[in-house]
Design a protein around this motif. Sequence first.
Motif, short mmCIF file in Angstrom:
data_model
loop_
_atom_site.label_atom_id
_atom_site.label_comp_id
_atom_site.label_asym_id
_atom_site.label_seq_id
_atom_site.Cartn_x
_atom_site.Cartn_y
_atom_site.Cartn_z
N ALA A 144 0.84 -1.20 0.00
CA ALA A 144 0.00 0.00 0.00
C ALA A 144 0.87 1.25 0.00
O ALA A 144 0.59 2.23 -0.69
CB ALA A 144 -0.91 -0.02 1.22
N ARG A 145 1.96 1.20 0.76
CA ARG A 145 2.85 2.37 0.89
C ARG A 145 3.35 2.86 -0.46
O ARG A 145 3.52 4.06 -0.66
CB ARG A 145 4.01 2.03 1.83
CG ARG A 145 4.90 0.91 1.34
CD ARG A 145 5.78 0.37 2.46
NE ARG A 145 5.00 -0.38 3.46
CZ ARG A 145 5.41 -0.66 4.68
NH1 ARG A 145 6.59 -0.26 5.10
NH2 ARG A 145 4.65 -1.33 5.52
N HIS A 169 -1.33 6.04 9.26
CA HIS A 169 -0.18 5.13 9.27
C HIS A 169 1.09 5.90 8.90
O HIS A 169 1.05 6.80 8.07
CB HIS A 169 -0.43 4.02 8.25
CG HIS A 169 0.43 2.82 8.42
ND1 HIS A 169 1.52 2.57 7.62
CD2 HIS A 169 0.37 1.78 9.30
CE1 HIS A 169 2.08 1.43 7.99
NE2 HIS A 169 1.40 0.92 9.00
N TYR A 224 -5.20 1.59 11.79
CA TYR A 224 -4.44 0.44 12.27
C TYR A 224 -4.36 0.39 13.80
O TYR A 224 -3.93 -0.61 14.36
CB TYR A 224 -3.02 0.46 11.69
CG TYR A 224 -2.13 1.49 12.32
CD1 TYR A 224 -2.19 2.82 11.95
CD2 TYR A 224 -1.23 1.14 13.34
CE1 TYR A 224 -1.39 3.78 12.56
CE2 TYR A 224 -0.43 2.08 13.94
CZ TYR A 224 -0.52 3.40 13.54
OH TYR A 224 0.27 4.34 14.16
N ASN A 249 -7.52 4.99 1.80
CA ASN A 249 -6.55 3.99 2.24
C ASN A 249 -7.29 2.74 2.71
O ASN A 249 -7.88 2.73 3.80
CB ASN A 249 -5.67 4.57 3.36
CG ASN A 249 -4.66 3.56 3.88
OD1 ASN A 249 -4.68 2.38 3.51
ND2 ASN A 249 -3.77 4.02 4.75
N ALA A 251 -5.91 -0.29 3.31
CA ALA A 251 -4.97 -1.33 3.76
C ALA A 251 -5.67 -2.38 4.62
O ALA A 251 -5.43 -3.57 4.50
CB ALA A 251 -3.80 -0.71 4.52
N TYR A 252 -6.59 -1.91 5.49
CA TYR A 252 -7.32 -2.83 6.37
C TYR A 252 -8.72 -3.14 5.85
O TYR A 252 -9.57 -3.60 6.61
CB TYR A 252 -7.41 -2.26 7.79
CG TYR A 252 -6.37 -2.84 8.74
CD1 TYR A 252 -6.37 -4.21 9.03
CD2 TYR A 252 -5.42 -2.04 9.34
CE1 TYR A 252 -5.43 -4.75 9.89
CE2 TYR A 252 -4.47 -2.57 10.21
CZ TYR A 252 -4.49 -3.92 10.48
OH TYR A 252 -3.57 -4.47 11.34
N SER A 272 -3.67 -3.32 0.32
CA SER A 272 -2.43 -4.05 0.61
C SER A 272 -2.63 -5.54 0.35
O SER A 272 -3.54 -6.15 0.91
CB SER A 272 -2.05 -3.82 2.08
OG SER A 272 -0.96 -4.65 2.43
N HIS A 274 -0.49 -8.02 1.14
CA HIS A 274 -0.07 -8.84 2.28
C HIS A 274 -0.84 -8.52 3.55
O HIS A 274 -0.75 -9.24 4.53
CB HIS A 274 1.45 -8.73 2.52
CG HIS A 274 1.95 -7.33 2.54
ND1 HIS A 274 2.41 -6.68 1.43
CD2 HIS A 274 2.07 -6.45 3.56
CE1 HIS A 274 2.79 -5.46 1.76
NE2 HIS A 274 2.59 -5.29 3.05
N LYS A 275 -1.59 -7.41 3.59
CA LYS A 275 -2.41 -7.19 4.78
C LYS A 275 -3.86 -7.63 4.57
O LYS A 275 -4.50 -8.09 5.51
CB LYS A 275 -2.38 -5.73 5.20
CG LYS A 275 -2.99 -5.53 6.59
CD LYS A 275 -2.97 -4.12 7.04
CE LYS A 275 -1.86 -3.87 8.04
NZ LYS A 275 -1.48 -2.46 8.04
C1 LIG Z 1 -0.59 -1.71 7.14
C2 LIG Z 1 -1.00 -0.36 6.77
C3 LIG Z 1 -0.32 0.34 5.77
C4 LIG Z 1 0.90 -0.20 5.08
O1 LIG Z 1 0.56 -1.23 4.18
P1 LIG Z 1 1.71 -1.92 3.30
O2 LIG Z 1 0.95 -2.74 2.30
O3 LIG Z 1 2.53 -2.77 4.23
O4 LIG Z 1 2.52 -0.85 2.67
C5 LIG Z 1 -0.80 1.58 5.44
N1 LIG Z 1 -1.87 2.13 6.03
C6 LIG Z 1 -2.55 1.49 7.00
C7 LIG Z 1 -3.74 2.13 7.62
C8 LIG Z 1 -2.14 0.23 7.39
O5 LIG Z 1 -2.82 -0.39 8.36
#
Ligand SMILES: *Cc1c(COP(=O)(O)O)cnc(C)c1O
Length: 451
Positions: A144-145, A169, A224, A249, A251-252, A272, A274-275
Amino acid sequence: MDIRARKIFEALFALEDLREIFRQALPTGLTKNEEEQFFNGIAHVETIIKELREGKGSPIKYVEDKIELRTREEEYININAIQPGGRLTPEARKALIAYGDGYSVCDKCLEGRLDKIRKPPVDEFHTELADFVGMEEARVVPGARRGFQAVASSLLDKGDVVIVSDLAHYTEFLAVENVGGVIKEVPSGEKNIITGDAVADKIESVKDATGKLPKLIIIEHFDYQFGNEHDVYGVGKVAKEYGIPFLYNGAYSVGMVPVNGKEIGADFVVGSGHKGMAAVAPSGILATTEEWAPKVFRPSHIVGDVTGREFEHKEPEMLGCTLMGGTLLSLMASFPKVKERVKRWEEEVKKSNYFIREFLRIEGNKVSSEYPRKHTLSKVDTRDSFDRIARTHKKRGFFLSDELKRKGIVGEFAGSTRVWELNTYGLNWNRIKYLSDAFIEIAEKYDLPVR
Ligand SMILES: *Cc1c(COP(=O)(O)O)cnc(C)c1O
């Protein structure tokens, strides 16, 4: 511990050794010596299979010198905050076996562009990905980054202001820092929830102070720290009113929660692998609209002064290609199941609430996240329960993780009995009930009252 889990690893490894014989042999067939090696290899596999069937033998501990076997998903219930959504599907693990070699996705690359590869169907996957998050164009990125980075680098100049949450994050901060941008945080207030109004207030205060509007808004659907749900629909509306691009975003959320970027009013959706998408790290997605795609996915214009070389079909923000092997193939192999699992999100939330409800029966236990829960990631506060035990226990703050480990539960930070996070995503009801009972049994063992 059931030895068979480790025997399966041992058998898999022995099969890999057999596979290696073919990687060294001539395409015309095995030599006499290689046939013998193969024969011996088969015998080794058979021995392991026999032990596997009987549940006997000694457990292997290492993949390779000093690299320990990782068996926490087979031998334990893992409640780690960041790991559950990235647990691989069996399909992803198979893809990894088949496509683990370096640039494995490049066998039939005809145009020099990852997202145009037809075999395996990477191009089709990109179309489906965009559709999956309700956007028009998508790319895969290393986390995600890297999605934040591509957007920040395309949209921002030095000194430009970006609005983020006070629960944002760190990777959002760093993506902005890299291009010399300035972060302004929206307060999430007493409830730890970002609202559209709070974002509007922050925009106004930036406008008052600098005479200019922020250049970008980045807000996570679920943060997060608490796993709280933020009003991304409200933020989308405010962003539209001010004409400021909004990066959602996810990611979650992407890959676990149904997400439709268009309905949310997002200009960018970042997820993400992997998340949240059952994929190998580092992986993720960046999706956008037809309006923004030409800016973020613009073609290269640079020219070599001596050779005159140009790379017009490469995209600079992607540095050409991104995920060229096992990472991408794991993402693709998991995708059919990921598309199905988002439809079962309500059930995941139900299990999360079941667990927290049971957890709160232990006197002194609290949940710092919003409650009832809307996510499977929760922040819990055990300062008035388990930490009271920890203060006099000889293992101190490690006593809880020791007790949990004894019951086959891992993933919480060892030594954390105060305020900590856990995630129940993907645990079936059997495991959820076992997990709930485990906490209650530990409480009872130490005479903590249970309601
Ligand atoms: C885990 C997380 C990220 C980073 O995700 P990556 O795929 O590891 O880069 C960014 N934002 C939030 C809110 C997250 O929980």
